[in-house]
Design a protein around this motif. Structure first.
Motif, PDB file in Angstrom:
ATOM      1  N   ALA A  16       0.830  -1.219   0.000  1.00  0.00           N
ATOM      2  CA  ALA A  16       0.000   0.000   0.000  1.00  0.00           C
ATOM      3  C   ALA A  16       0.859   1.261   0.000  1.00  0.00           C
ATOM      4  N   GLY A  17       2.181   1.087   0.039  1.00  0.00           N
ATOM      5  CA  GLY A  17       3.076   2.246   0.010  1.00  0.00           C
ATOM      6  C   GLY A  17       3.162   2.968   1.350  1.00  0.00           C
ATOM      7  N   ILE A  18       2.715   2.287   2.413  1.00  0.00           N
ATOM      8  CA  ILE A  18       2.735   2.929   3.729  1.00  0.00           C
ATOM      9  C   ILE A  18       4.097   2.759   4.390  1.00  0.00           C
ATOM     10  N   MET A  19       4.649   1.558   4.235  1.00  0.00           N
ATOM     11  CA  MET A  19       5.901   1.228   4.931  1.00  0.00           C
ATOM     12  C   MET A  19       6.943   0.794   3.902  1.00  0.00           C
ATOM     13  N   PRO A  20       8.176   1.316   3.971  1.00  0.00           N
ATOM     14  CA  PRO A  20       9.198   0.841   3.035  1.00  0.00           C
ATOM     15  C   PRO A  20       9.575  -0.619   3.350  1.00  0.00           C
ATOM     16  N   ALA A  21       9.782  -1.431   2.318  1.00  0.00           N
ATOM     17  CA  ALA A  21      10.081  -2.863   2.495  1.00  0.00           C
ATOM     18  C   ALA A  21      11.285  -3.072   3.410  1.00  0.00           C
ATOM     19  N   GLU A  22      12.263  -2.131   3.356  1.00  0.00           N
ATOM     20  CA  GLU A  22      13.482  -2.288   4.166  1.00  0.00           C
ATOM     21  C   GLU A  22      13.191  -2.234   5.666  1.00  0.00           C
ATOM     22  N   MET A  23      12.045  -1.724   6.041  1.00  0.00           N
ATOM     23  CA  MET A  23      11.730  -1.621   7.476  1.00  0.00           C
ATOM     24  C   MET A  23      11.239  -2.943   8.077  1.00  0.00           C
ATOM     25  N   VAL A  24      10.776  -3.853   7.218  1.00  0.00           N
ATOM     26  CA  VAL A  24      10.127  -5.073   7.729  1.00  0.00           C
ATOM     27  C   VAL A  24      11.063  -5.891   8.621  1.00  0.00           C
ATOM     28  N   PRO A  25      12.308  -6.153   8.189  1.00  0.00           N
ATOM     29  CA  PRO A  25      13.186  -6.956   9.064  1.00  0.00           C
ATOM     30  C   PRO A  25      13.413  -6.300  10.425  1.00  0.00           C
ATOM     31  N   GLY A  26      13.432  -4.993  10.475  1.00  0.00           N
ATOM     32  CA  GLY A  26      13.611  -4.290  11.750  1.00  0.00           C
ATOM     33  C   GLY A  26      12.439  -4.543  12.692  1.00  0.00           C
ATOM     34  N   TRP A  27      11.238  -4.480  12.145  1.00  0.00           N
ATOM     35  CA  TRP A  27      10.048  -4.746  12.963  1.00  0.00           C
ATOM     36  C   TRP A  27      10.044  -6.212  13.416  1.00  0.00           C
ATOM     37  N   GLU A  28      10.461  -7.087  12.478  1.00  0.00           N
ATOM     38  CA  GLU A  28      10.474  -8.517  12.825  1.00  0.00           C
ATOM     39  C   GLU A  28      11.482  -8.762  13.955  1.00  0.00           C
ATOM     40  N   GLY A  29      12.623  -8.107  13.860  1.00  0.00           N
ATOM     41  CA  GLY A  29      13.648  -8.253  14.903  1.00  0.00           C
ATOM     42  C   GLY A  29      13.168  -7.733  16.246  1.00  0.00           C
ATOM     43  N   ALA A  30      12.495  -6.589  16.226  1.00  0.00           N
ATOM     44  CA  ALA A  30      11.981  -6.015  17.473  1.00  0.00           C
ATOM     45  C   ALA A  30      10.943  -6.953  18.092  1.00  0.00           C
ATOM     46  N   ALA A  31      10.083  -7.515  17.241  1.00  0.00           N
ATOM     47  CA  ALA A  31       9.051  -8.435  17.743  1.00  0.00           C
ATOM     48  C   ALA A  31       9.704  -9.703  18.279  1.00  0.00           C
ATOM     49  N   ARG A  32      10.770 -10.157  17.610  1.00  0.00           N
ATOM     50  CA  ARG A  32      11.482 -11.367  18.077  1.00  0.00           C
ATOM     51  C   ARG A  32      12.058 -11.127  19.459  1.00  0.00           C
ATOM     52  N   SER A  33      12.677  -9.955  19.628  1.00  0.00           N
ATOM     53  CA  SER A  33      13.299  -9.692  20.935  1.00  0.00           C
ATOM     54  C   SER A  33      12.244  -9.544  22.032  1.00  0.00           C
ATOM     55  N   LEU A  34      11.049  -9.152  21.632  1.00  0.00           N
ATOM     56  CA  LEU A  34       9.979  -8.991  22.625  1.00  0.00           C
ATOM     57  C   LEU A  34       9.319 -10.329  22.985  1.00  0.00           C
ATOM     58  N   TYR A  35       9.051 -11.163  21.963  1.00  0.00           N
ATOM     59  CA  TYR A  35       8.187 -12.337  22.198  1.00  0.00           C
ATOM     60  C   TYR A  35       8.901 -13.683  22.189  1.00  0.00           C
ATOM     61  N   ASN A  36      10.024 -13.794  21.446  1.00  0.00           N
ATOM     62  CA  ASN A  36      10.630 -15.122  21.275  1.00  0.00           C
ATOM     63  C   ASN A  36      11.081 -15.687  22.617  1.00  0.00           C
ATOM     64  N   GLY A  37      10.616 -16.888  22.944  1.00  0.00           N
ATOM     65  CA  GLY A  37      10.973 -17.523  24.208  1.00  0.00           C
ATOM     66  C   GLY A  37      10.320 -16.858  25.415  1.00  0.00           C
ATOM     67  N   GLN A  38       9.309 -16.045  25.198  1.00  0.00           N
ATOM     68  CA  GLN A  38       8.634 -15.305  26.282  1.00  0.00           C
ATOM     69  C   GLN A  38       7.149 -15.671  26.302  1.00  0.00           C
ATOM     70  N   PRO A  39       6.807 -16.844  26.833  1.00  0.00           N
ATOM     71  CA  PRO A  39       5.415 -17.305  26.757  1.00  0.00           C
ATOM     72  C   PRO A  39       4.408 -16.363  27.420  1.00  0.00           C
ATOM     73  N   GLN A  40       4.819 -15.722  28.513  1.00  0.00           N
ATOM     74  CA  GLN A  40       3.881 -14.814  29.182  1.00  0.00           C
ATOM     75  C   GLN A  40       3.543 -13.627  28.276  1.00  0.00           C
TER      76      GLN A  40
END
Ligand SMILES: Cc1cc2nc3c(=O)[nH]c(=O)nc-3n(C[C@H](O)[C@H](O)[C@H](O)COP(=O)(O)O)c2cc1C
Length: 205
Positions: free
Chosen positions: A101-125
């Motif tokens: 939709a042209g809202i977010m540049p494709a290059e930003m996706v890995p950054g968001w994925e990394g941030a989400a990984r650091s927040l949720y990966n291995g963190q069941p609560q």
């Protein structure tokens, strides 16, 4: 003139008595869920699913697992609002339409994925907290959409979560967070109840 959103918030009340004779169309069920999914989720994870229990036999099955609450069957539809454990691996798929939709540049996706990984990966609560948050925001938005369409709604936590998960084939990563009954309200329903005074619930910092 009061804005219609403010009016829906102000006038919504928990409907206990539904008119069992009045159904709503499948297209309207779709519209309600479409509006519910306009609610925000963390990273736009959209970690939810809405099971619209509409067939009478299905509603009877659900009522048995929901403290025998009559509104589960009397309402036109009872939604099982499911939250999904937050999983950063779903993000590229969720964010692709944002990129398209042209809202977010494709290059930003890995950054968001990394941030989400650091927040949720291995963190069941945290994964579970996010499932509850997303489903709750979705359920709230659904209830206000219903109100704006002239429909009543009833959120419910009075149900056996394990039995509902198994009877309605939820995935292992899905939690039945809330039931929300939606349909035409009978006139005998109570109005919205009074709330605690502002000075008890508001802190200005
Ligand atoms: C998370 C949640 C769970 C609830 N569970 C039930 C339920 O199982 N059965 C029921 O009759 N009401 C249930 N309620 C309804 C509440 O009692 C009701 O929303 C509250 O009394 C405020 O009513 P009002 O919004 O009409 O003022 C639930 C409400 C919420 C928000």
């Amino acid at each position: 003139m009061t804005h219609p959103v403010l009016q829906a918030i102000t006038e919504r009340r928990t409907t206990n008595l539904f008119d069992p004779a009045r159904d709503i169309a499948v297209t309207q069920i779709g519209e309600l869920v479409h509006l519910a999914t306009r609610a925000p989720t963390s990273f736009n994870l959209q970690n939810w699913r809405f099971i619209a229990v509409h067939e009478r036999a299905s509603k009877v099955r659900l009522r048995k697992l929901a403290w025998d609450q009559a509104k589960v069957v009397d309402a036109a539809v009872t939604f099982i609002v499911c939250g999904q454990l937050a999983d950063e691996r779903t993000l590229p798929l969720r964010l692709q339409p944002v990129v398209d939709a042209g809202i977010m540049p494709a290059e930003m996706v890995p950054g968001w994925e990394g941030a989400a990984r650091s927040l949720y990966n291995g963190q069941p609560q945290r994964q579970r907290d996010e499932a509850i948050r997303s489903a709750t925001l979705g359920a709230a938005t659904l209830m206000h959409a219903a109100q704006a369409m002239g429909l009543g709604s009833a959120p419910m936590i009075g149900f056996d979560a394990g039995a509902v998960a198994s009877e309605f084939n939820l995935a292992v990563y899905e939690i039945p967070v809330m039931l929300v009954a939606v349909g035409y309200a009978l006139p005998e329903n109570w109005p919205q109840k009074p709330r605690r005074p502002l000075d008890e619930v508001l802190e200005l910092a």
